[in-house]
Design a protein around this motif. Structure first.
Motif, mmCIF file in Angstrom:
data_model
loop_
_atom_site.group_PDB
_atom_site.id
_atom_site.type_symbol
_atom_site.label_atom_id
_atom_site.label_comp_id
_atom_site.label_asym_id
_atom_site.label_seq_id
_atom_site.Cartn_x
_atom_site.Cartn_y
_atom_site.Cartn_z
ATOM 1 N N LEU A 156 -1.013 22.997 19.354
ATOM 2 C CA LEU A 156 -1.316 21.841 20.191
ATOM 3 C C LEU A 156 -1.700 22.248 21.605
ATOM 4 O O LEU A 156 -2.643 21.699 22.194
ATOM 5 N N TYR A 157 -0.980 23.213 22.168
ATOM 6 C CA TYR A 157 -1.325 23.685 23.506
ATOM 7 C C TYR A 157 -2.721 24.304 23.523
ATOM 8 O O TYR A 157 -3.455 24.180 24.503
ATOM 9 N N THR A 158 -3.076 24.971 22.437
ATOM 10 C CA THR A 158 -4.418 25.556 22.357
ATOM 11 C C THR A 158 -5.481 24.461 22.286
ATOM 12 O O THR A 158 -6.508 24.529 22.972
ATOM 13 N N VAL A 159 -5.221 23.446 21.479
ATOM 14 C CA VAL A 159 -6.159 22.326 21.370
ATOM 15 C C VAL A 159 -6.265 21.580 22.696
ATOM 16 O O VAL A 159 -7.360 21.178 23.126
ATOM 17 N N MET A 160 -5.143 21.401 23.381
ATOM 18 C CA MET A 160 -5.155 20.709 24.675
ATOM 19 C C MET A 160 -5.907 21.521 25.724
ATOM 20 O O MET A 160 -6.573 20.959 26.606
ATOM 21 N N ALA A 161 -5.838 22.851 25.636
ATOM 22 C CA ALA A 161 -6.607 23.694 26.548
ATOM 23 C C ALA A 161 -8.103 23.534 26.283
ATOM 24 O O ALA A 161 -8.914 23.467 27.217
#
Length: 310
Positions: free
Chosen positions: A112-117
């Motif tokens: 999720l953090y990767t997608v949000m980045a």
């Protein structure tokens, strides 16, 4: 899952070196867990209730809120019951479930953090094409992809851990079932499981971290090219919340799973922070540093609970 193990239950020994302090720890940890549930539920209700927040960034933030509530609930209720003096026993099946969902939800956080980045990269570096690139279908596909990848990742770790026979000691030197404390109890060679789990967790964390690093490098370059000071300030403010959350997430992963010689006491402290403090901080990080989110939350509180706006 077929297993020739004679062990039918495990004994969770709890937090090491804290004998006699169970009541104090219960009083300390319960408010953290309650705040985690309340804070993340508030964000989820706000995102669902406010039409202005029906954007990709808040869509993924809503997913993160669901993850934080679920992640804390995998381990915290059992720990709190143990601190209350109830039985520290956990059945074999419950131990399997706890380990699976812990790593399932933990890996989703990284994805999720990767997608949000990527979402922030698209919004700042390609603002004119942002609505087209991050359309609702793409957002749903990315969210579903994080859950599917998390399921695959956790299934591999769970199968490797519980296809081993457990036929002797059943005392788990921790407050929940996790790979580093379960493998020493196995009655067979655990070298393959140790290598694969170390590689799996390490590779997952490294790939996600590198993708996030690339995204934020491009974001920083784009922000520095913004002519207005106010524009740069708003862009940095939005991204800084995400960066703080990433640091809070990756610190515990490195400390617990990627150490050559793990320190049990340090690992326990970090796990408590990861299970209790991290999920509680995310609502504060994303709302208190975001004017749009704070405004929407106040409106929801005013409309539903008749709390006067400040």
């Amino acid at each position: 899952m077929k297993n020739c193990s004679e062990v039918t239950e495990f004994i969770l020994l709890g937090i090491p070196h804290m004998e006699g302090l169970e009541t104090i720890l219960f009083v300390l940890f319960l408010p953290f867990y309650a705040c985690t549930l309340l804070g993340n539920m508030s964000i989820l209700v706000t995102v669902l209730s406010s039409n202005r927040l029906h954007t990709p960034m808040y869509f993924f933030l809503g997913n993160l809120s669901v993850f934080d509530m679920s992640f804390s609930s995998v381990t915290c209720p059992k720990m709190l019951l143990y601190l209350m003096g109830l039985s520290p026993l956990i059945s074999y099946k419950d131990c399997v479930s706890q380990l699976f969902f812990f790593h399932f939800l933990g890996s989703i956080e990284c994805f999720l953090y990767t997608v949000m980045a990527y979402d922030r990269f698209t919004a700042i570096c390609h603002p004119l094409r942002y609505v087209v690139i991050m359309n609702p279908r793409v957002c749903v596909a990315l969210a579903v992809g994080t859950w599917l990848l998390g399921c695959v990742h956790s299934s591999i770790l769970t199968l490797l851990t519980f296809t081993l026979p457990y036929c002797g000691p059943n005392e788990v030197a921790h407050f929940f079932c996790d790979i580093p404390v379960l493998l020493p109890l196995a009655c067979a060679d655990t070298s393959l499981a140790q290598r694969v789990s170390f590689t799996n967790v390490g590779l997952l964390s490294l790939v996600c971290f590198l993708l996030i690093l690339v995204s934020y490098t491009r974001i920083t370059i784009s922000i520095l090219q913004i002519p207005s000071t106010e524009g740069r300030r708003r862009a940095f403010s939005t991204c800084s919340a995400h960066l703080i959350a990433i640091l809070c997430a990756y610190g515990p992963i490195i400390t617990v799973y990627l150490q050559p010689t793990p320190n049990p006491m340090l690992g326990t402290v970090v796990q408590i922070l990861m299970n209790l403090v991290g999920p509680m901080l995310n609502p504060l990080i994303y709302t208190l540093r975001n004017k749009e989110g704070k405004t929407a939350l106040k409106k929801v509180l005013y409309r539903k609970n008749h709390v006067p706006e400040i």
